[in-house]
Design an enzyme around this catalytic site. Structure first.
Site, PDB file in Angstrom:
ATOM      1  N   THR A  70      -1.969   0.410   5.765  1.00  0.00           N
ATOM      2  CA  THR A  70      -2.122  -0.463   4.611  1.00  0.00           C
ATOM      3  C   THR A  70      -1.139  -0.067   3.521  1.00  0.00           C
ATOM      4  OG1 THR A  70      -3.735  -1.536   3.169  1.00  0.00           O
ATOM      5  CG2 THR A  70      -4.064   0.815   3.563  1.00  0.00           C
ATOM      6  N   LYS A  74       3.050  -0.537   4.987  1.00  0.00           N
ATOM      7  CA  LYS A  74       3.110  -1.539   6.056  1.00  0.00           C
ATOM      8  C   LYS A  74       4.528  -1.811   6.562  1.00  0.00           C
ATOM      9  CE  LYS A  74      -1.032  -4.361   5.437  1.00  0.00           C
ATOM     10  NZ  LYS A  74      -1.502  -5.744   5.270  1.00  0.00           N
ATOM     11  N   ASN A  95       0.241  -3.673  10.475  1.00  0.00           N
ATOM     12  CA  ASN A  95      -1.062  -3.217   9.970  1.00  0.00           C
ATOM     13  C   ASN A  95      -1.853  -2.486  11.049  1.00  0.00           C
ATOM     14  OD1 ASN A  95      -2.064  -5.307  11.577  1.00  0.00           O
ATOM     15  ND2 ASN A  95      -3.663  -5.833  10.118  1.00  0.00           N
ATOM     16  N   ASP A 111      -2.938  -9.481  10.884  1.00  0.00           N
ATOM     17  CA  ASP A 111      -3.355 -10.292   9.728  1.00  0.00           C
ATOM     18  C   ASP A 111      -3.254 -11.788  10.028  1.00  0.00           C
ATOM     19  OD1 ASP A 111      -4.112  -8.280   7.973  1.00  0.00           O
ATOM     20  OD2 ASP A 111      -2.120  -8.069   7.100  1.00  0.00           O
TER      21      ASP A 111
HETATM   22  P1  NAP Z   1       1.261  -8.294  -2.676  1.00  0.00           P
HETATM   23  O1  NAP Z   1       2.187  -8.041  -1.548  1.00  0.00           O
HETATM   24  O2  NAP Z   1       1.243  -7.405  -3.855  1.00  0.00           O
HETATM   25  O3  NAP Z   1       1.549  -9.819  -3.157  1.00  0.00           O
HETATM   26  C1  NAP Z   1       0.824 -10.393  -4.209  1.00  0.00           C
HETATM   27  C2  NAP Z   1       1.395 -11.776  -4.532  1.00  0.00           C
HETATM   28  O4  NAP Z   1       0.603 -12.313  -5.612  1.00  0.00           O
HETATM   29  C3  NAP Z   1       2.843 -11.770  -5.020  1.00  0.00           C
HETATM   30  O5  NAP Z   1       3.450 -12.977  -4.631  1.00  0.00           O
HETATM   31  C4  NAP Z   1       2.679 -11.712  -6.537  1.00  0.00           C
HETATM   32  O6  NAP Z   1       3.754 -12.275  -7.231  1.00  0.00           O
HETATM   33  C5  NAP Z   1       1.469 -12.607  -6.714  1.00  0.00           C
HETATM   34  N1  NAP Z   1       0.778 -12.320  -7.956  1.00  0.00           N
HETATM   35  C6  NAP Z   1       0.261 -11.140  -8.357  1.00  0.00           C
HETATM   36  N2  NAP Z   1      -0.312 -11.269  -9.566  1.00  0.00           N
HETATM   37  C7  NAP Z   1      -0.134 -12.564  -9.928  1.00  0.00           C
HETATM   38  C8  NAP Z   1      -0.489 -13.308 -11.075  1.00  0.00           C
HETATM   39  N3  NAP Z   1      -1.138 -12.746 -12.106  1.00  0.00           N
HETATM   40  N4  NAP Z   1      -0.140 -14.618 -11.133  1.00  0.00           N
HETATM   41  C9  NAP Z   1       0.515 -15.193 -10.102  1.00  0.00           C
HETATM   42  N5  NAP Z   1       0.888 -14.546  -8.981  1.00  0.00           N
HETATM   43  C10 NAP Z   1       0.552 -13.234  -8.902  1.00  0.00           C
HETATM   44  O7  NAP Z   1      -0.252  -8.328  -2.170  1.00  0.00           O
HETATM   45  P2  NAP Z   1      -0.759  -8.799  -0.741  1.00  0.00           P
HETATM   46  O8  NAP Z   1      -0.788  -7.635   0.174  1.00  0.00           O
HETATM   47  O9  NAP Z   1      -0.003 -10.003  -0.357  1.00  0.00           O
HETATM   48  O10 NAP Z   1      -2.293  -9.154  -1.056  1.00  0.00           O
HETATM   49  C11 NAP Z   1      -2.635 -10.309  -1.827  1.00  0.00           C
HETATM   50  C12 NAP Z   1      -4.157 -10.457  -1.821  1.00  0.00           C
HETATM   51  O11 NAP Z   1      -4.602 -10.758  -0.497  1.00  0.00           O
HETATM   52  C13 NAP Z   1      -4.914  -9.190  -2.234  1.00  0.00           C
HETATM   53  O12 NAP Z   1      -6.042  -9.554  -2.993  1.00  0.00           O
HETATM   54  C14 NAP Z   1      -5.355  -8.595  -0.926  1.00  0.00           C
HETATM   55  O13 NAP Z   1      -6.530  -7.811  -1.035  1.00  0.00           O
HETATM   56  C15 NAP Z   1      -5.625  -9.857  -0.129  1.00  0.00           C
HETATM   57  N6  NAP Z   1      -5.561  -9.643   1.308  1.00  0.00           N
HETATM   58  C16 NAP Z   1      -6.662  -9.929   2.020  1.00  0.00           C
HETATM   59  C17 NAP Z   1      -6.651  -9.759   3.387  1.00  0.00           C
HETATM   60  C18 NAP Z   1      -7.884 -10.094   4.146  1.00  0.00           C
HETATM   61  O14 NAP Z   1      -8.010  -9.651   5.289  1.00  0.00           O
HETATM   62  N7  NAP Z   1      -8.796 -10.868   3.576  1.00  0.00           N
HETATM   63  C19 NAP Z   1      -5.510  -9.283   4.044  1.00  0.00           C
HETATM   64  C20 NAP Z   1      -4.373  -9.003   3.278  1.00  0.00           C
HETATM   65  C21 NAP Z   1      -4.420  -9.173   1.901  1.00  0.00           C
HETATM   66  P3  NAP Z   1       5.074 -11.400  -7.542  1.00  0.00           P
HETATM   67  O15 NAP Z   1       5.847 -11.396  -6.257  1.00  0.00           O
HETATM   68  O16 NAP Z   1       5.729 -12.181  -8.637  1.00  0.00           O
HETATM   69  O17 NAP Z   1       4.614 -10.046  -7.966  1.00  0.00           O
END
Ligand code: NAP
Length: 289
Positions: A70, A74, A95, A111
């Site tokens: 994680t 990753k 992952n 994922d």
């Molecule tokens: P990440 O790589 O940090 O990407 C986050 C994305 O959200 C980026 O595009 C970021 O934009 C955007 N973002 C962050 N804050 C924002 C805001 N205030 N307004 C608008 N856009 C915003 O994170 P990730 O790994 O993709 O994870 C994203 C979410 O999915 C998390 O909550 C995670 O826990 C969840 N998730 C869930 C699962 C599941 O199995 N359910 C699996 C994976 C992830 P920028 O690029 O501009 O920073």
């Protein structure tokens, strides 16, 4: 607890990340291992970036069944592995690590499979227009899953940093022969969101402790024609899902994807399907507590 079953034959599965303290994966996998009668234990281990290579080498040395990987490892774990599945290669992130015969470590990404798992019953969404809010790591798995499985007639990534999203779109152009994928800014996403059938939140907005945050603060944009899928997993419904449901939309919470990706990893490590009943009841007990 699994320790009652530990003995000299117990095999190891780990989570490598930093931090790992809030992960639900130990709860999910240890419940599944117990219910399936597999003599293995799942441990969450905090690994600093400079120790990642040594930690992966440790999987080989200790004969571990495998590992989950994680944030923040990753992508950086890839050079330490012996090979990748095509989907991990396409998504550009691992992952799941599986130790094969001879100590070969194969990197996979479950994922995308986890994301699709929750949409299995939604045949009406095949080829339906979709919008992904966010363009980070989770969005990459979602876009790959959509392009290779559901094949939406139009697929839009709406991001606050469209430059990053353009890079994502360029990486996936090979899976998009029809040219359905386009990128817009979140600020201009209203009309596309309203005309989409599947709306996916792939931003962290709504995660604890900021449960009152939402990526889409215009609930009147949602209607009965929408399926809103929030990747954020929370005990209670997120504000996004609550508001979308209030407008008649079908909603899917992040726990479904969490369990789906875990099940796809578990089966590779153990050769046994994940006992989903045991996992869901362990999660319910934990999240409702
Ligand atoms: P990440 O790589 O940090 O990407 C986050 C994305 O959200 C980026 O595009 C970021 O934009 C955007 N973002 C962050 N804050 C924002 C805001 N205030 N307004 C608008 N856009 C915003 O994170 P990730 O790994 O993709 O994870 C994203 C979410 O999915 C998390 O909550 C995670 O826990 C969840 N998730 C869930 C699962 C599941 O199995 N359910 C699996 C994976 C992830 P920028 O690029 O501009 O920073």
């Amino acid at each position: 607890m699994p320790d009652a079953h530990l003995d000299a034959h117990t095999r190891l599965i780990c989570l490598l990340g930093d931090p790992v303290e809030h992960s639900l994966s130990p709860l999910i996998h240890n419940a599944a291992l117990r219910a399936a009668g597999v003599n293995a234990v799942y441990l969450a281990l905090s690994v600093a970036p400079e120790q990642l290579g040594a930690a992966v080498g440790g999987l080989r040395a200790l004969g571990a069944l495998g590992a989950n990987v994680t944030i923040p490892h990753k992508q950086s774990v890839i050079p330490y592995l012996d090979g990748l599945t095509p989907r991990a290669e396409a998504i550009g992130a691992v992952n799941t690590i599986v130790q094969e015969a001879g100590g070969r470590l194969r990197g996979d990404n479950t994922d995308a499979a986890g994301f699709l798992h929750a949409l299995e019953g939604a045949a009406d969404l095949r080829s339906a227009p979709a919008i992904v809010l966010g363009s980070g790591g989770a969005a990459r798995a979602v876009v790959y899953a959509l392009l290779t499985a559901l094949r939406p007639e139009s697929l839009t990534i709406a991001a606050r940093s469209p430059g990053k999203a353009e890079a994502l779109a360029a990486d996936f152009a090979v899976f998009d022969p029809e040219g359905t994928l386009r990128v817009i800014s979140l600020a201009e996403a209203g009309p596309v969101l309203r005309s989409s059938r599947l709306v996916i939140n792939a931003t962290p907005l709504g995660m604890a402790p900021h449960t009152d945050a939402t990526v889409w603060a215009e609930p009147s944009d949602f209607g009965v024609e929408h399926t809103v899928y929030d990747l954020v997993y929370a005990g209670a419904e997120t504000r996004l899902l609550r508001e979308a449901a209030g407008r008649g939309a079908r909603t899917i919470g992040g726990t479904a994807m969490l369990v789906g990706q875990a099940a796809a990893s578990f089966e590779q490590w153990t050769g046994t399907p994940m006992p989903l009943h045991a996992v869901h009841s362990a999660l319910r007990a934990h999240l409702d507590a």
